[in-house]
Design a protein around this motif. Structure first.
Motif, short mmCIF file in Angstrom:
data_model
loop_
_atom_site.label_atom_id
_atom_site.label_comp_id
_atom_site.label_asym_id
_atom_site.label_seq_id
_atom_site.Cartn_x
_atom_site.Cartn_y
_atom_site.Cartn_z
N ILE A 8 46.74 32.77 41.63
CA ILE A 8 45.73 31.77 41.30
C ILE A 8 45.46 31.71 39.81
O ILE A 8 45.16 30.64 39.25
N HIS A 9 45.60 32.84 39.11
CA HIS A 9 45.39 32.85 37.67
C HIS A 9 46.50 32.08 36.95
O HIS A 9 46.24 31.33 36.01
N PHE A 10 47.73 32.26 37.43
CA PHE A 10 48.85 31.51 36.84
C PHE A 10 48.72 30.02 37.14
O PHE A 10 49.09 29.18 36.32
N MET A 11 48.18 29.68 38.33
CA MET A 11 47.99 28.28 38.68
C MET A 11 46.98 27.62 37.74
O MET A 11 47.21 26.51 37.24
N PRO A 51 53.82 33.37 27.54
CA PRO A 51 53.40 33.51 28.94
C PRO A 51 51.97 34.03 29.02
O PRO A 51 51.47 34.68 28.10
N LEU A 52 51.33 33.73 30.14
CA LEU A 52 49.92 34.08 30.32
C LEU A 52 49.64 35.56 30.07
O LEU A 52 48.66 35.92 29.41
N GLU A 53 50.49 36.43 30.59
CA GLU A 53 50.22 37.86 30.49
C GLU A 53 50.20 38.37 29.05
O GLU A 53 49.67 39.45 28.78
N ASN A 54 50.77 37.60 28.13
CA ASN A 54 50.79 38.03 26.73
C ASN A 54 49.54 37.63 25.95
O ASN A 54 49.30 38.16 24.86
N ILE A 55 48.76 36.70 26.50
CA ILE A 55 47.64 36.16 25.72
C ILE A 55 46.29 36.32 26.40
O ILE A 55 45.26 36.25 25.73
N ILE A 56 46.26 36.53 27.70
CA ILE A 56 44.99 36.61 28.41
C ILE A 56 44.29 37.94 28.15
O ILE A 56 44.95 38.96 27.88
N ILE A 61 39.42 38.45 32.75
CA ILE A 61 40.34 37.40 33.21
C ILE A 61 39.59 36.11 33.53
O ILE A 61 39.96 35.02 33.06
N HIS A 62 38.55 36.20 34.35
CA HIS A 62 37.80 35.01 34.75
C HIS A 62 37.18 34.32 33.54
O HIS A 62 37.26 33.10 33.39
N GLY A 63 36.55 35.10 32.68
CA GLY A 63 35.92 34.53 31.50
C GLY A 63 36.91 33.87 30.56
O GLY A 63 36.64 32.81 29.99
N TRP A 64 38.08 34.50 30.40
CA TRP A 64 39.10 33.95 29.51
C TRP A 64 39.61 32.61 30.05
O TRP A 64 39.75 31.64 29.29
N LEU A 65 39.88 32.55 31.35
CA LEU A 65 40.38 31.32 31.94
C LEU A 65 39.32 30.22 31.90
O LEU A 65 39.61 29.05 31.63
N ASP A 71 37.85 24.70 26.64
CA ASP A 71 38.50 24.34 25.39
C ASP A 71 39.42 23.14 25.56
O ASP A 71 39.36 22.17 24.77
N VAL A 72 40.24 23.15 26.60
CA VAL A 72 41.20 22.06 26.78
C VAL A 72 40.48 20.77 27.18
O VAL A 72 40.88 19.66 26.78
#
Length: 202
Positions: A8-11, A51-56, A61-65, A71-72
């Protein structure tokens, strides 16, 4: 590190990246049409390729997403509002562009309505999954009805003195492009109750 991340995080990140692509396409169009200089629009564009795992932030996790979504959403609203200020005729150009960008994410043929809905929901930014924005009412093989339980987009547009109706128009065209090959279309008379159904043939 990616062991901490779920599908779900990648989605969610994938949805954000698709909206990033739309922002970049709008910025590029603005430069090509002579509406703005490249320097003027580049601040709205975030061309992330890692990729997500390099920047999150794995500790949040929840707060970052959630912050990434904000932002977007904000940058899309701000860019489009700036481009349309004093030039409402440009909206038609941007709607055509949104349709074209939607076709790049086109769903396949032969899908039932529920499958098309799920495809849409894995491609469109609608807050975090826990926000429960879209709630199904009923479905059949050829129709899918749902309600929008919260408006998670308008505030980004009003904050930049733009019109949420512009977002609705761009999103509608993006969705139409996505559904181009499916034989389905989306209707809503009030922006709350939606139906996905087969196109009516004359």
């Amino acid at each position: 590190m990616s062991a901490f991340l779920a599908p779900i995080h990648f989605m969610v990140y994938g949805k954000n990246q698709l909206q990033e692509q739309l922002i970049a396409a709008i910025a590029d169009k603005a430069v090509a049409e002579g509406w703005q200089t490249e320097a003027a629009v580049e601040g709205y564009v975030h061309r992330e390729t890692q990729p997500l795992e390099n920047i999150i932030d794995l500790a949040n996790i929840h707060g970052w997403l959630s912050a990434s979504i904000e932002d977007v959403e904000h940058r899309l609203a701000a860019l489009v509002t700036e481009l349309l200020f004093g030039h409402p005729e440009r909206q038609e150009v941007l709607e055509r562009l949104a349709y074209e960008e939607g076709t790049k994410q086109a769903a396949g043929e032969g899908l039932e309505a529920g499958e098309v809905f799920q495809y849409m929901m894995t491609h469109l930014v609608d807050g975090m999954p826990c926000d429960g924005v879209n709630m199904m009412r009923d479905q059949s093989a050829d129709t899918f009805r749902w309600d929008k339980m919260a408006d998670v987009h308008s505030r980004y547009w009003t904050e930049v003195e733009g019109s949420p109706a512009v977002y609705d128009a761009l999103r509608s065209q993006f969705v139409a492009g996505m559904l181009e090959k499916t034989g389905y279309e989306v209707f809503s008379s009030n922006g709350v109750n939606y139906i996905l159904q087969k196109k009516q043939t004359a």
